[in-house]
Design a protein around this motif. Structure first.
Motif, PDB file in Angstrom:
ATOM      1  N   ALA A 185      34.753  43.584 -20.826  1.00 60.37           N
ATOM      2  CA  ALA A 185      34.430  43.179 -19.442  1.00 60.37           C
ATOM      3  C   ALA A 185      33.040  43.669 -19.043  1.00 60.37           C
ATOM      4  O   ALA A 185      32.284  42.962 -18.380  1.00 60.37           O
ATOM      5  N   LYS A 186      32.700  44.865 -19.460  1.00 56.52           N
ATOM      6  CA  LYS A 186      31.369  45.413 -19.140  1.00 56.52           C
ATOM      7  C   LYS A 186      30.279  44.563 -19.794  1.00 56.52           C
ATOM      8  O   LYS A 186      29.216  44.341 -19.217  1.00 56.52           O
ATOM      9  N   LYS A 187      30.575  44.112 -20.987  1.00 57.01           N
ATOM     10  CA  LYS A 187      29.588  43.344 -21.751  1.00 57.01           C
ATOM     11  C   LYS A 187      29.239  42.029 -21.055  1.00 57.01           C
ATOM     12  O   LYS A 187      28.078  41.613 -21.045  1.00 57.01           O
ATOM     13  N   VAL A 188      30.267  41.401 -20.458  1.00 58.24           N
ATOM     14  CA  VAL A 188      30.009  40.114 -19.783  1.00 58.24           C
ATOM     15  C   VAL A 188      29.736  40.301 -18.294  1.00 58.24           C
ATOM     16  O   VAL A 188      29.578  39.324 -17.555  1.00 58.24           O
ATOM     17  N   GLY A 189      29.732  41.569 -17.841  1.00 55.97           N
ATOM     18  CA  GLY A 189      29.385  41.859 -16.445  1.00 55.97           C
ATOM     19  C   GLY A 189      30.507  41.604 -15.458  1.00 55.97           C
ATOM     20  O   GLY A 189      30.256  41.436 -14.260  1.00 55.97           O
TER      21      GLY A 189
END
Lengths: 80, 512
Positions: free
Chosen positions: B352-356
């Motif tokens: 989730a962090k990777k895709v913001g």
């Protein structure tokens, strides 16, 4: 030796100590050989730091470790 | 995939680490204990002005120096191994280990390079008082060095004062005092140092017994025995008290370790302590086999050890693997699914962090925190994987305890006959005394096995199993390194024994 300054006294203390060594000479040789083997051979050729060698930034190292942690399970897909 | 992990590599890496640590641990206890014994000898010289005590001090100091020179820096190899074979672990604990090891390095460097030099070079060049203070500072410095590495090790047994950072994949220290004053750290430090004092006392007894048998340096031998045996008896009392405390702390924080070294499969109230026994090594958790082929049990003693009461329930391996609802014990079987949720939510958080997607990331992080205490269990395949090897644990623990009892008896016997004035005639006792040092090494190594093998399968208790802590390396490389180190350590050990024996045969410098 009163004319000697404090750092000179310390230097003289160590120098004379090393010069007077008998058994100590052999022991120091062992220590130096061991340190050379450890840092010049073992550290360089046998024990490179895996993460430092293979990744250039801390972020990349963290991502690698997280990947290692989260890709170990066969049953993750079944977890809700 | 767990199936894809090369367990062969893990085991070779463990074997290499064990080899290095156990080799290193031959020298460390002797340094820790002998430094104090030398300080005591020198104190007597300082107070009496008797030159024979000075010669005695210098003799033991020489043997101390040999041991120190051969042993020094072997611990560095362990740090190399962390970076190469245990890179995941090394990365994750960097923040926790960094502070204690940095303190150790700085303290050791300053204390040992200054006071060590005065201790060896300073005879007749500094005042008697300053020399004595330097000798004590070497003893204090050496033992303080041990404190920090033991604090770090205790943290692996009972990770406190930290928080896992899911962004950096590191355990970050939030309370250094909680780490230092962890009950496991306190009991580990007192138990390890006091047992080191016992081992050093045994070294003095062994060498002195040999001199008495050979009818050489008899005054030196008798005087050495008086101090070493007294120190050994006092240290043995501390070993007993701190060992009891260590077992109690194991019961609170590592109950599986306690159950394993007692071969305690079925929890009971009260639980008996197996004083002696022959372990049934084919026994598996949950099966109907007997735990022992033969056992001598002391009723209620395990409850007393673990709960401080003779009627307390002590969970067995079966309870810790499969759970026990009646006693409110959650087993590995129940923890594994919760651990898998923790691992999955960590993966979700990172994705989730990777895709913001912050909302999804927050939700995943919340789930992770709720299941974090079971994180490590998410990597186990089956509940039985949470059990360390029972046979190895049982015999190591019982050999250690048995030898500890023998050592007190030996110290008392030597002290008694020295005071009686006929120790040199007690050939049987002297013959028993000579090999005692080697039994001291055996007890030390057995203790290390209890502490470290007992923590298996964990590198960090409940948080990180060794199978995940490792670097994914080729098995052959690690195996080859292992054999190379067997050769290297053998050569070093032969060098030490040779130099040590030469100096022992030579004895103290002659009276001027």
């Amino acid at each position: 030796m009163n004319y000697l300054t404090q750092p000179a006294k310390v230097y003289s203390f160590y120098r004379n100590g090393f010069r007077r060594m008998t058994l100590g000479r052999s022991l120091w040789k062992i220590i130096v050989i061991k340190l050379v083997i450890m840092f010049a051979i073992l550290k360089v050729f046998i024990f490179p730091n895996f993460l430092k060698t293979n990744f250039s930034t801390d972020e990349a190292r963290a991502d690698h470790v997280i990947h290692e942690l989260t890709n170990q399970q066969s049953s993750l897909e079944n977890i809700e | 995939m767990v199936e894809a992990i090369d367990l062969g590599m893990v085991n070779w890496a463990r074997a290499l680490f064990a080899l290095t640590a156990m080799y290193h641990w031959i020298f460390v206890p002797l340094t820790l204990g002998l430094s104090w014994i030398i300080a005591f000898y020198e104190t007597i010289y300082y107070r009496t002005g008797d030159e024979s005590w000075s010669r005695l001090t210098k003799f033991w100091m020489k043997l101390f120096g040999i041991n120190f020179a051969i042993g020094v820096a072997t611990g560095i190899i362990l740090e190399f191994e962390f970076g190469t074979n245990w890179s995941n672990y090394s990365w994750m604990v960097g923040d926790i280990f960094g502070a204690p090891l940095a303190i150790e390095g700085i303290a050791a460097f300053f204390l040992e390079s200054t006071f060590f030099a005065v201790m060896f070079f300073g005879w007749d060049r500094v005042s008697k008082k300053f020399h004595l203070v330097s000798t004590y500072m070497v003893a204090i410095g050496s033992n303080l060095s041990a404190l920090w590495i033991l604090v770090a090790n205790a943290w692996m047994q009972h990770p406190v004062g930290m928080e896992f950072n899911p962004d950096t994949a590191r355990f970050e220290m939030v309370d250094i005092m909680e780490v230092i004053l962890s009950p496991i750290a306190v009991s580990k430090f007192t138990h390890t140092t006091s047992s080191s004092f016992v081992m050093a006392s045994l070294f003095v007894i062994s060498v002195s017994a040999w001199y008495l048998l050979k009818q050489r340096h008899q005054l030196l031998a008798k005087r050495s025995i008086v101090v070493a045996a007294t120190f050994g008896i006092i240290a043995s009392l501390f070993v007993g008290v701190s060992g009891d405390e260590a077992a109690y702390e194991d019961a609170q924080h590592q109950p599986m370790k306690l159950a394993a070294f007692e071969g305690h499969f079925v929890g009971a109230d009260p639980s008996g302590l197996v004083a002696m026994g022959i372990v049934n090594t084919s026994k598996k958790p949950g099966d109907d086999q007997q735990s022992f082929h033969l056992e001598l049990k002391i009723p209620g003693m395990l409850s007393l050890l673990a709960q401080r009461t003779t009627i307390g329930f002590v969970p067995g391996i079966n309870d810790l693997v499969y759970g026990n609802e009646v006693e409110g014990i959650m087993g590995a079987q129940q923890k594994i699914p919760l651990g898998k949720i923790a691992v999955k939510s960590l993966a979700d958080y990172k994705a989730a962090k990777k895709v913001g997607d912050q909302v999804k990331a927050d939700r995943a992080l919340k789930t992770f925190r709720e299941h974090e205490p079971y994180f490590g269990y998410g990597f186990l395949e089956k509940p039985e994987d949470a059990v360390p090897p029972v046979g190895v644990m049982f015999y190591s623990f019982h050999i250690m305890v048995l030898l500890a009892g023998l050592f007190v008896t030996i110290f008392a016997a030597f002290l008694f006959f020295v005071y009686k004035g006929n120790i040199e005639k007690m050939k049987w006792l002297l013959l028993i005394g000579v090999p005692m040092f080697f039994l001291g090494i055996a007890a030390q190594e057995a203790g290390w096995v209890v502490a470290e093998v007992g923590r298996q399968p964990w590198a960090i208790q409940d948080m990180l199993p060794v199978s995940i802590a490792r670097t994914n390396l080729d098995t052959g490389t690690v195996a080859a390194t292992f054999f190379m180190f067997v050769a290297l350590f053998t050569v070093l050990l032969i060098a030490e024994v040779k130099i040590m024996l030469t100096q022992i045969k030579k004895g103290p410098e002659e009276e001027k």
